[in-house]
Write a protein that holds these residues in place. Structure first.
Motif, mmCIF file in Angstrom:
data_model
loop_
_atom_site.group_PDB
_atom_site.id
_atom_site.type_symbol
_atom_site.label_atom_id
_atom_site.label_comp_id
_atom_site.label_asym_id
_atom_site.label_seq_id
_atom_site.Cartn_x
_atom_site.Cartn_y
_atom_site.Cartn_z
ATOM 1 N N PHE A 34 0.826 -1.212 0.000
ATOM 2 C CA PHE A 34 0.000 0.000 0.000
ATOM 3 C C PHE A 34 0.861 1.263 0.000
ATOM 4 N N LEU A 35 2.029 1.188 0.619
ATOM 5 C CA LEU A 35 2.914 2.353 0.673
ATOM 6 C C LEU A 35 3.406 2.773 -0.703
ATOM 7 N N ALA B 187 -2.292 6.318 -3.180
ATOM 8 C CA ALA B 187 -2.740 6.934 -1.928
ATOM 9 C C ALA B 187 -1.670 6.846 -0.853
ATOM 10 N N GLY B 188 -1.084 5.667 -0.689
ATOM 11 C CA GLY B 188 -0.045 5.490 0.318
ATOM 12 C C GLY B 188 1.193 6.303 0.013
ATOM 13 N N ALA B 189 1.589 6.331 -1.253
ATOM 14 C CA ALA B 189 2.764 7.095 -1.649
ATOM 15 C C ALA B 189 2.546 8.586 -1.414
ATOM 16 N N ALA B 190 1.353 9.065 -1.730
ATOM 17 C CA ALA B 190 1.048 10.485 -1.525
ATOM 18 C C ALA B 190 1.146 10.856 -0.049
#
Length: 228
Positions: free
Chosen positions: A70-71, A75-78
Motif C-alpha cells: 500500500f505504501l 494513496a499510500g505514496a502520496a
C-alpha cells in the motif's frame, strides 16, 4: 533574506561515492533490462530465489505484505511524500522538500519509461513488470530522508554513506519482499527498481543543489545591483 545558502541536499562529502554507486546502479539497470527485454516468464535467477508467480505468503505475513504494498500505491505514496515534505519544511529545509517532490517524480517517471522500453510482463501482456516501481519509489524516499539526516547530523563521508545505503537497503528489501511475496514482480524486477532509485536520486539531488545555488547567486547579484 539572510544571505546564507540552504544546506545542500547532497552533502559534498558523499558526492563522489554516491556518484560512483549511481553509475554502477545504472549499469545494472541497463544490463537487466537488456537480458529480460520482452520476457514473459521468470528467468533462471528468479526461479533460483523463488517462484514469483506463486502467491505463497499466508496470514499474518500476507497482511504485512499488503500493508507494505500500500505504501507504493498512489494513496499510500502520496501520504508518505506529504509527511516527508512537511517534515522538511518544519526543519526549515526547503531545498530538501523540493528534492522529495522532484526525486519521487524523476524516479517513478524513469521506472515507468523503462517498463515500456523493456516490455517485460508478468501475469499477462498488460502487466509490465521491469523495473518494480513500488520498490523504486520506497527506496528513493528512504534515500532522500537519509540524505537529509546525514546533512542534519553532520555525518562524515563513511558514516553518511553507510546510513544512506542502509536506508536504501532496508526500504528496498521490505518493498521488494512484499512485491515478490504477492506475486506482483519477479525478484530481478525488484533489483532493477532498487538500482533505479540508486541511480536517479544522487543525480537529482546534485541537480537540485546546482539549480538552487544558481538562483541564490542571481538573487545576490540582483541585490548588489539595487544597492549601487
Amino acid at each position: 533574506m539572510t544571505g546564507r545558502p540552504s544546506p545542500a541536499t547532497l552533502p559534498p562529502s558523499l558526492r563522489a561515492g554516491l556518484g560512483l554507486i549511481a553509475a554502477l546502479a545504472m549499469l545494472v539497470v541497463i544490463v537487466l533490462g537488456v537480458l529480460y527485454a520482452g520476457h514473459t516468464e521468470p528467468g533462471r535467477v528468479d526461479r533460483w530465489i523463488i517462484d514469483p508467480t506463486a502467491d505463497s505468503v499466508r496470514p499474518p505475513w500476507r497482511r504485512v505484505a499488503l500493508a507494505t504494498d500500500f505504501l507504493g500505491e498512489p494513496a499510500g505514496a502520496a501520504l508518505l511524500v506529504l509527511a516527508a515534505v512537511t517534515g522538511c519544511l518544519l526543519l526549515r529545509r526547503p531545498r530538501a522538500a523540493v528534492l522529495i517532490v522532484v526525486g519521487v517524480s524523476m524516479t517513478v517517471g524513469t521506472a515507468t519509461v523503462l517498463k515500456s522500453l523493456v516490455g517485460r510482463t508478468i501475469h499477462g501482456d498488460d502487466n509490465l513488470s521491469y523495473p518494480s516501481g513500488h520498490t523504486a519509489f520506497l527506496t528513493a524516499l528512504a534515500l532522500m530522508v537519509a540524505l537529509l539526516a546525514t546533512a542534519r547530523l553532520g555525518l562524515g563521508r563513511t558514516a553518511g554513506t553507510l546510513l544512506v545505503l542502509a536506508a536504501a537497503l532496508v526500504a528496498g528489501a521490505a518493498m521488494g519482499w512484499a512485491q515478490v511475496a504477492l506475486g506482483a514482480h519477479y525478484p530481478t524486477d525488484v533489483l532493477g527498481g532498487w538500482c533505479t532509485a540508486l541511480a536517479v536520486i544522487p543525480a537529482t539531488a546534485w541537480l537540485v543543489d546546482r539549480t538552487a545555488d544558481r538562483l541564490v547567486d542571481r538573487m545576490a547579484d540582483a541585490g548588489q545591483h539595487e544597492r549601487r
